[in-house]
Scaffold this motif. Structure first.
Motif, PDB file in Angstrom:
ATOM      1  N   ASP A 119     -29.810 -18.244   0.148  1.00  0.00           N
ATOM      2  CA  ASP A 119     -28.835 -18.105  -0.876  1.00  0.00           C
ATOM      3  C   ASP A 119     -28.188 -16.720  -1.145  1.00  0.00           C
ATOM      4  N   MET A 120     -29.040 -15.792  -0.635  1.00  0.00           N
ATOM      5  CA  MET A 120     -28.345 -14.245  -0.831  1.00  0.00           C
ATOM      6  C   MET A 120     -27.248 -14.250   0.061  1.00  0.00           C
ATOM      7  N   CYS A 121     -27.384 -14.775   1.145  1.00  0.00           N
ATOM      8  CA  CYS A 121     -26.219 -14.571   2.391  1.00  0.00           C
ATOM      9  C   CYS A 121     -25.137 -15.377   2.153  1.00  0.00           C
ATOM     10  N   GLN A 122     -25.322 -16.509   1.140  1.00  0.00           N
ATOM     11  CA  GLN A 122     -24.324 -17.450   0.968  1.00  0.00           C
ATOM     12  C   GLN A 122     -23.660 -16.978  -0.487  1.00  0.00           C
ATOM     13  N   GLY A 123     -23.870 -15.912  -1.163  1.00  0.00           N
ATOM     14  CA  GLY A 123     -23.572 -15.353  -2.374  1.00  0.00           C
ATOM     15  C   GLY A 123     -23.947 -16.155  -3.354  1.00  0.00           C
ATOM     16  N   LYS A 124     -25.242 -16.940  -3.467  1.00  0.00           N
ATOM     17  CA  LYS A 124     -25.503 -17.609  -4.496  1.00  0.00           C
ATOM     18  C   LYS A 124     -26.850 -17.277  -5.225  1.00  0.00           C
ATOM     19  N   ALA A 125     -27.261 -16.035  -4.868  1.00  0.00           N
ATOM     20  CA  ALA A 125     -28.473 -15.305  -5.457  1.00  0.00           C
ATOM     21  C   ALA A 125     -27.886 -13.877  -5.859  1.00  0.00           C
ATOM     22  N   PRO A 126     -27.025 -13.699  -7.167  1.00  0.00           N
ATOM     23  CA  PRO A 126     -26.566 -12.379  -7.310  1.00  0.00           C
ATOM     24  C   PRO A 126     -27.859 -11.694  -7.665  1.00  0.00           C
ATOM     25  N   GLN A 127     -28.762 -12.330  -8.178  1.00  0.00           N
ATOM     26  CA  GLN A 127     -30.003 -11.334  -8.716  1.00  0.00           C
ATOM     27  C   GLN A 127     -30.531 -10.744  -7.764  1.00  0.00           C
ATOM     28  N   LYS A 143     -32.344 -10.616   6.785  1.00  0.00           N
ATOM     29  CA  LYS A 143     -30.874 -10.935   6.647  1.00  0.00           C
ATOM     30  C   LYS A 143     -29.998 -10.829   7.917  1.00  0.00           C
ATOM     31  N   PRO A 144     -30.099  -9.952   8.828  1.00  0.00           N
ATOM     32  CA  PRO A 144     -29.244  -9.825   9.888  1.00  0.00           C
ATOM     33  C   PRO A 144     -29.332 -11.269  10.705  1.00  0.00           C
ATOM     34  N   LYS A 145     -30.416 -11.891  10.705  1.00  0.00           N
ATOM     35  CA  LYS A 145     -30.689 -12.937  11.610  1.00  0.00           C
ATOM     36  C   LYS A 145     -29.860 -14.229  11.070  1.00  0.00           C
ATOM     37  N   TYR A 146     -29.389 -14.113   9.651  1.00  0.00           N
ATOM     38  CA  TYR A 146     -28.433 -15.206   9.342  1.00  0.00           C
ATOM     39  C   TYR A 146     -27.495 -15.735   9.797  1.00  0.00           C
ATOM     40  N   ASP A 147     -26.929 -14.756  10.626  1.00  0.00           N
ATOM     41  CA  ASP A 147     -25.731 -15.041  11.414  1.00  0.00           C
ATOM     42  C   ASP A 147     -25.997 -16.050  12.594  1.00  0.00           C
ATOM     43  N   LEU A 148     -27.163 -16.222  12.771  1.00  0.00           N
ATOM     44  CA  LEU A 148     -27.617 -16.948  13.947  1.00  0.00           C
ATOM     45  C   LEU A 148     -27.569 -18.150  13.715  1.00  0.00           C
ATOM     46  N   VAL A 149     -27.900 -18.506  12.405  1.00  0.00           N
ATOM     47  CA  VAL A 149     -27.868 -20.029  11.723  1.00  0.00           C
ATOM     48  C   VAL A 149     -26.633 -20.669  10.702  1.00  0.00           C
ATOM     49  N   ALA A 150     -26.021 -19.438  10.489  1.00  0.00           N
ATOM     50  CA  ALA A 150     -24.737 -19.574   9.753  1.00  0.00           C
ATOM     51  C   ALA A 150     -24.105 -20.840   9.940  1.00  0.00           C
ATOM     52  N   ASP A 151     -23.659 -21.230  11.145  1.00  0.00           N
ATOM     53  CA  ASP A 151     -22.942 -22.353  11.501  1.00  0.00           C
ATOM     54  C   ASP A 151     -23.649 -23.797  11.447  1.00  0.00           C
ATOM     55  N   ILE A 152     -25.123 -23.817  11.110  1.00  0.00           N
ATOM     56  CA  ILE A 152     -25.757 -24.977  10.806  1.00  0.00           C
ATOM     57  C   ILE A 152     -25.389 -25.492   9.852  1.00  0.00           C
ATOM     58  N   ALA A 153     -24.798 -27.068  10.043  1.00  0.00           N
ATOM     59  CA  ALA A 153     -24.257 -27.860   8.926  1.00  0.00           C
ATOM     60  C   ALA A 153     -25.382 -28.191   7.792  1.00  0.00           C
ATOM     61  N   ASP A 154     -26.463 -28.753   8.398  1.00  0.00           N
ATOM     62  CA  ASP A 154     -27.659 -29.606   7.738  1.00  0.00           C
ATOM     63  C   ASP A 154     -28.497 -28.436   7.016  1.00  0.00           C
ATOM     64  N   PRO A 155     -28.663 -28.384   5.715  1.00  0.00           N
ATOM     65  CA  PRO A 155     -29.426 -27.232   5.130  1.00  0.00           C
ATOM     66  C   PRO A 155     -30.870 -27.143   5.351  1.00  0.00           C
ATOM     67  N   ALA A 156     -31.576 -28.326   5.673  1.00  0.00           N
ATOM     68  CA  ALA A 156     -32.880 -28.282   6.231  1.00  0.00           C
ATOM     69  C   ALA A 156     -33.046 -27.877   7.450  1.00  0.00           C
ATOM     70  N   GLU A 157     -32.239 -28.130   8.485  1.00  0.00           N
ATOM     71  CA  GLU A 157     -32.340 -27.700   9.698  1.00  0.00           C
ATOM     72  C   GLU A 157     -31.748 -26.176   9.903  1.00  0.00           C
ATOM     73  N   GLN A 158     -30.927 -25.698   8.964  1.00  0.00           N
ATOM     74  CA  GLN A 158     -30.706 -24.241   8.861  1.00  0.00           C
ATOM     75  C   GLN A 158     -31.684 -23.479   8.532  1.00  0.00           C
ATOM     76  N   ALA A 159     -32.587 -24.021   7.364  1.00  0.00           N
ATOM     77  CA  ALA A 159     -33.708 -23.368   6.842  1.00  0.00           C
ATOM     78  C   ALA A 159     -34.624 -23.399   7.863  1.00  0.00           C
ATOM     79  N   GLY A 160     -35.125 -24.253   8.502  1.00  0.00           N
ATOM     80  CA  GLY A 160     -36.253 -24.307   9.591  1.00  0.00           C
ATOM     81  C   GLY A 160     -35.993 -23.530  10.661  1.00  0.00           C
ATOM     82  N   GLN A 161     -34.688 -23.300  11.122  1.00  0.00           N
ATOM     83  CA  GLN A 161     -34.358 -21.986  12.056  1.00  0.00           C
ATOM     84  C   GLN A 161     -34.487 -20.958  11.690  1.00  0.00           C
ATOM     85  N   LEU A 162     -34.160 -20.658  10.509  1.00  0.00           N
ATOM     86  CA  LEU A 162     -34.200 -19.245   9.763  1.00  0.00           C
ATOM     87  C   LEU A 162     -35.497 -18.871   9.597  1.00  0.00           C
TER      88      LEU A 162
END
Length: 216
Positions: A119-127, A143-162
């Protein structure tokens, strides 16, 4: 304002139940641990998540694991003058004083800390972006590892990979600690990266040669 209040009744009842059963049945073992000290074979770094029950997963007894828990099972890089001393101090004690022979990082599914990082990397968690956010600044480690999963479309798969990248991040950062790297090089310490699926009860182990997590 009261600094500390009496323990809730249900916890008092559980304590007395434990004392009358588990403790009573293993009294000599507890006394041995108390008099002879601890000699854990492994240290486990896991998430604080209440659904991750480290000792149950491995059927461990008291005195077998030296356990450290924090948000998203993260280990910061070696920074003698940094601010992340709680986890670093625990690792130092486990490796240099207790001489553990296994160092395990255990990640898990549905990790709230990792979800917050996304959420933070996607700008959804300003707090979490606020300087005074302890969770946000802690998740800066991942946070730096987010770039490795940024292009994964499925939210569940993206979360699992991160979540798995969090495990890898901790393994990488552990090797920046001189006493960890020296012990690994000497063959007196082995590192292990694991990820568990809470709902399915699955356990996967990271294989550095292939760069993949495989089912245990």
């Amino acid at each position: 304002m009261e600094l500390s209040k009496p323990l809730p009744g249900y916890l008092v009842q559980r304590y007395h139940g434990w004392k009358a059963t588990s403790y009573a049945e293993n009294r000599s073992w507890y006394r041995k641990l108390a008099t002879e000290g601890q000699r854990p074979r492994a240290m486990v770094i896991s998430c604080c998540d209440s659904r991750v029950h480290v000792t149950s997963i491995f059927g461990a007894d008291q005195g077998e694991f030296f356990i450290h828990r924090n948000i998203a099972n993260l280990v910061p890089p070696f920074e003698p003058d940094g601010d992340h001393h709680g986890t670093s101090a625990t690792v130092e004690y486990a490796v240099t004083a207790l001489k553990v022979v296994h160092l395990i990082v255990l990640g898990h599914s549905q990790c709230g800390g990792v979800a917050g990082c996304i959420d933070m990397c996607q700008g959804k968690a300003p707090q979490m972006e606020a300087k005074e956010s302890f969770v946000g600044r802690w998740m800066d480690i991942l946070k730096p590892k987010y770039d490795l999963v940024a292009d994964i479309a499925d939210p569940a798969e993206q979360a699992g990979q991160l979540e798995k990248q969090a495990v890898i991040t901790s393994l990488e950062n552990l090797m920046t600690f001189p006493f960890v790297a020296d012990a690994v090089a000497a063959g007196t310490l082995s590192m292990h990266g694991l990820w568990t699926d809470i709902g399915q009860g699955g356990l996967e182990c990271y294989e550095s040669k292939s760069g993949e997590f495989v089912q245990v």
